[in-house]
Design a protein around this motif. Structure first.
Motif, PDB file in Angstrom:
ATOM      1  N   SER A 117      79.257   3.598  74.033  1.00  0.00           N
ATOM      2  CA  SER A 117      78.583   3.647  72.734  1.00  0.00           C
ATOM      3  C   SER A 117      77.633   2.466  72.600  1.00  0.00           C
ATOM      4  CB  SER A 117      79.609   3.595  71.603  1.00  0.00           C
ATOM      5  OG  SER A 117      80.240   2.315  71.573  1.00  0.00           O
ATOM      6  N   GLN A 118      76.817   2.492  71.532  1.00  0.00           N
ATOM      7  CA  GLN A 118      75.948   1.338  71.264  1.00  0.00           C
ATOM      8  C   GLN A 118      76.777   0.075  71.127  1.00  0.00           C
ATOM      9  OE1 GLN A 118      76.213   4.115  69.102  1.00  0.00           O
ATOM     10  NE2 GLN A 118      74.367   4.180  67.832  1.00  0.00           N
ATOM     11  N   GLU A 119      77.930   0.210  70.422  1.00  0.00           N
ATOM     12  CA  GLU A 119      78.777  -0.948  70.184  1.00  0.00           C
ATOM     13  C   GLU A 119      79.348  -1.500  71.480  1.00  0.00           C
ATOM     14  OE1 GLU A 119      79.019   1.929  68.544  1.00  0.00           O
ATOM     15  OE2 GLU A 119      78.213   1.320  66.579  1.00  0.00           O
ATOM     16  N   ASP A 120      79.735  -0.608  72.383  1.00  0.00           N
ATOM     17  CA  ASP A 120      80.262  -1.058  73.681  1.00  0.00           C
ATOM     18  C   ASP A 120      79.236  -1.909  74.420  1.00  0.00           C
ATOM     19  OD1 ASP A 120      82.627   0.399  73.314  1.00  0.00           O
ATOM     20  OD2 ASP A 120      81.806   2.185  74.319  1.00  0.00           O
ATOM     21  N   GLY A 154      74.066 -15.253  70.928  1.00  0.00           N
ATOM     22  CA  GLY A 154      73.025 -14.240  70.961  1.00  0.00           C
ATOM     23  C   GLY A 154      73.616 -12.855  70.838  1.00  0.00           C
ATOM     24  N   GLY A 155      72.753 -11.881  70.719  1.00  0.00           N
ATOM     25  CA  GLY A 155      73.190 -10.500  70.588  1.00  0.00           C
ATOM     26  C   GLY A 155      72.006  -9.572  70.706  1.00  0.00           C
ATOM     27  N   ALA A 156      72.245  -8.299  70.449  1.00  0.00           N
ATOM     28  CA  ALA A 156      71.164  -7.325  70.609  1.00  0.00           C
ATOM     29  C   ALA A 156      71.427  -6.075  69.796  1.00  0.00           C
ATOM     30  CB  ALA A 156      70.989  -6.955  72.082  1.00  0.00           C
ATOM     31  N   LEU A 157      70.342  -5.426  69.420  1.00  0.00           N
ATOM     32  CA  LEU A 157      70.350  -4.064  68.897  1.00  0.00           C
ATOM     33  C   LEU A 157      70.309  -3.132  70.095  1.00  0.00           C
ATOM     34  CD1 LEU A 157      69.799  -1.962  66.521  1.00  0.00           C
ATOM     35  CD2 LEU A 157      67.374  -2.328  67.045  1.00  0.00           C
ATOM     36  N   VAL A 158      71.231  -2.186  70.155  1.00  0.00           N
ATOM     37  CA  VAL A 158      71.275  -1.236  71.270  1.00  0.00           C
ATOM     38  C   VAL A 158      71.045   0.165  70.723  1.00  0.00           C
ATOM     39  CG1 VAL A 158      72.674  -0.279  73.138  1.00  0.00           C
ATOM     40  CG2 VAL A 158      72.880  -2.708  72.544  1.00  0.00           C
ATOM     41  N   LEU A 159      70.076   0.891  71.316  1.00  0.00           N
ATOM     42  CA  LEU A 159      69.752   2.250  70.903  1.00  0.00           C
ATOM     43  C   LEU A 159      69.834   3.169  72.116  1.00  0.00           C
ATOM     44  CD1 LEU A 159      66.615   1.474  68.696  1.00  0.00           C
ATOM     45  CD2 LEU A 159      68.997   1.627  67.972  1.00  0.00           C
ATOM     46  N   LEU A 160      70.419   4.323  71.910  1.00  0.00           N
ATOM     47  CA  LEU A 160      70.628   5.266  73.006  1.00  0.00           C
ATOM     48  C   LEU A 160      69.975   6.607  72.708  1.00  0.00           C
ATOM     49  CD1 LEU A 160      74.459   4.652  73.621  1.00  0.00           C
ATOM     50  CD2 LEU A 160      72.515   3.519  74.733  1.00  0.00           C
ATOM     51  N   GLY A 161      69.349   7.201  73.720  1.00  0.00           N
ATOM     52  CA  GLY A 161      68.841   8.563  73.620  1.00  0.00           C
ATOM     53  C   GLY A 161      67.899   8.762  72.453  1.00  0.00           C
ATOM     54  N   ILE A 167      72.873   4.664  61.955  1.00  0.00           N
ATOM     55  CA  ILE A 167      74.310   4.376  61.843  1.00  0.00           C
ATOM     56  C   ILE A 167      75.145   5.468  62.491  1.00  0.00           C
ATOM     57  CG2 ILE A 167      74.016   3.032  59.727  1.00  0.00           C
ATOM     58  CD1 ILE A 167      75.058   5.479  58.174  1.00  0.00           C
ATOM     59  N   GLN A 168      74.497   6.556  62.930  1.00  0.00           N
ATOM     60  CA  GLN A 168      75.237   7.636  63.562  1.00  0.00           C
ATOM     61  C   GLN A 168      75.742   7.200  64.939  1.00  0.00           C
ATOM     62  OE1 GLN A 168      75.963  10.427  61.908  1.00  0.00           O
ATOM     63  NE2 GLN A 168      74.853   9.459  60.211  1.00  0.00           N
ATOM     64  N   PRO A 169      77.016   7.471  65.253  1.00  0.00           N
ATOM     65  CA  PRO A 169      77.546   7.061  66.562  1.00  0.00           C
ATOM     66  C   PRO A 169      76.869   7.807  67.697  1.00  0.00           C
ATOM     67  CG  PRO A 169      79.117   8.479  65.407  1.00  0.00           C
ATOM     68  CD  PRO A 169      78.029   8.169  64.430  1.00  0.00           C
ATOM     69  N   GLN A 170      76.628   7.109  68.803  1.00  0.00           N
ATOM     70  CA  GLN A 170      75.990   7.689  69.967  1.00  0.00           C
ATOM     71  C   GLN A 170      76.821   7.388  71.206  1.00  0.00           C
ATOM     72  OE1 GLN A 170      72.971   9.370  69.615  1.00  0.00           O
ATOM     73  NE2 GLN A 170      73.117   8.971  67.413  1.00  0.00           N
ATOM     74  N   LYS A 171      76.839   8.299  72.149  1.00  0.00           N
ATOM     75  CA  LYS A 171      77.513   8.096  73.433  1.00  0.00           C
ATOM     76  C   LYS A 171      76.495   8.316  74.553  1.00  0.00           C
ATOM     77  CE  LYS A 171      81.788   7.529  71.846  1.00  0.00           C
ATOM     78  NZ  LYS A 171      82.574   6.291  72.047  1.00  0.00           N
TER      79      LYS A 171
END
Length: 331
Positions: A133-136, A152-159, A169-173
């Motif tokens: 997931s994005q959180e992982d 530090g950290g990051a915004l992670v976006l998938l697909g 905010i929708q969960p993504q895998k």
């Protein structure tokens, strides 16, 4: 940021005045590296009245007081009430000029932050697995910085969620063919990095590969356009023209945000690289260079590096280098 005022007042002459909560005095003095008139306030006292009284002791009771833009309104409002003889105005005319141009030492700290960010992102892009997931992935980024002793950290976006530059905010895998967009950075001695690397999990489609090339060419155009004496808005124009000419226009249709922002002690600060902005570029100014193309329902792709305006010629990268490829964005 706190509801208690820890304020710095810088008169035209004489030592600055620091107004500090009493219980924070010890910590402040540990970090204070310049001569200052430290004024302590207790919980039942008004820090703005103490600041105004300190100015009054120097015979300063009227004139203009510049207030830094991120100061909370409540502090600004209390200062106006405590010092009715003062005209409170924006300090942008002073602070933007002071912070916009970085010294050689400041630039070296920013390069270190950028190098650390790219090292972490390289390891994370190589470690992603199907079903994450994005959180992982975000936790992998935070853990990488932690191992370096950095925050530090990051915004992670998938697909498809990457079509929204700041996500959903929708969960993504993560699944085969998805883009993996990682946007973030760290701080080294107070100086920030801001880097985005977009990769693909698996093999990129032909469309995605073409869009990647367009975005990278837009970065090249922006780097070349960012020169001493040019207006800041023209750098956005140069990058946007590449994207529009490639069929992803007009205006903000697919490249939905400004090209970049100033960076230094804050992740986002003046000046900005946005259409119509008229800041004259000077050596030592630092910016993000982050064009993107966002196709709703399909994908988003952004490449972001940090750069500094050079004394001569095109801007210079603060990051170790531009993205290499979608399959291995950091080589």
């Amino acid at each position: 940021m706190s509801e208690r005022l820890l304020g710095l007042v810088v008169p035209r002459t004489g030592d600055p005045i620091v107004v500090v909560p009493a219980f924070e005095e010890g910590r402040l003095r540990e970090k204070l590296h310049f001569p200052a008139d430290v004024r302590v306030w207790q919980e039942d006292q008004s820090p703005t009245k103490i600041a105004v009284a300190a100015l009054g002791e120097r015979g300063i009771r009227t004139g203009r007081v510049g207030v830094e833009e991120t100061a909370a309104f409540t502090f600004f409002d209390h200062l106006r009430a405590a010092g009715p003889g003062f005209e409170c105005v924006s300090a942008d005319g002073v602070t933007i000029g002071c912070r916009g141009k970085k010294s050689a030492h400041e630039l070296e700290l920013m390069r270190l932050a950028c190098e650390a960010t790219c090292d972490v992102f390289r390891a994370v892009h190589a470690s992603v697995k199907e079903g994450m997931s994005q959180e992982d992935i975000g936790r992998l980024v935070e853990g990488g910085f932690s191992k370096m002793g950095l925050r530090g950290g990051a915004l992670v976006l998938l697909g498809g969620s990457a079509a929204l530059p700041h996500g959903t905010i929708q969960p993504q895998k993560l699944k085969e063919g998805d883009v993996v967009l990682i946007d973030g950075g760290c701080t080294v001695e107070g100086y920030e990095s801001d880097v985005t690397r977009t990769g693909v999990f698996g093999k990129p489609s032909g469309k995605l590969a073409r869009v990647y090339e367009i975005v990278r060419k837009a970065q090249d155009a922006a780097l070349d356009a960012a020169r001493v004496g040019k207006l800041s808005g023209t750098v956005d124009d140069a990058a946007r023209k590449v994207i529009t000419d490639a069929g992803y226009g007009p205006d903000y249709k697919f490249f939905t945000h400004r090209l970049g922002h100033g960076i230094g002690l804050d992740g986002h600060e003046h000046p900005y690289l946005v259409r119509g902005s008229k800041t004259v570029l000077e050596p030592g100014m630092t910016f993000s260079n982050e064009p993107g193309i966002y196709v709703p329902g399909e994908f988003g792709l952004r490449c972001e590096d940090d750069m500094v305006i050079a004394a001569d010629g095109a801007a210079q990268l603060l990051t170790p280098g531009f993205a290499v490829s979608l399959e291995k964005p950091l080589g």
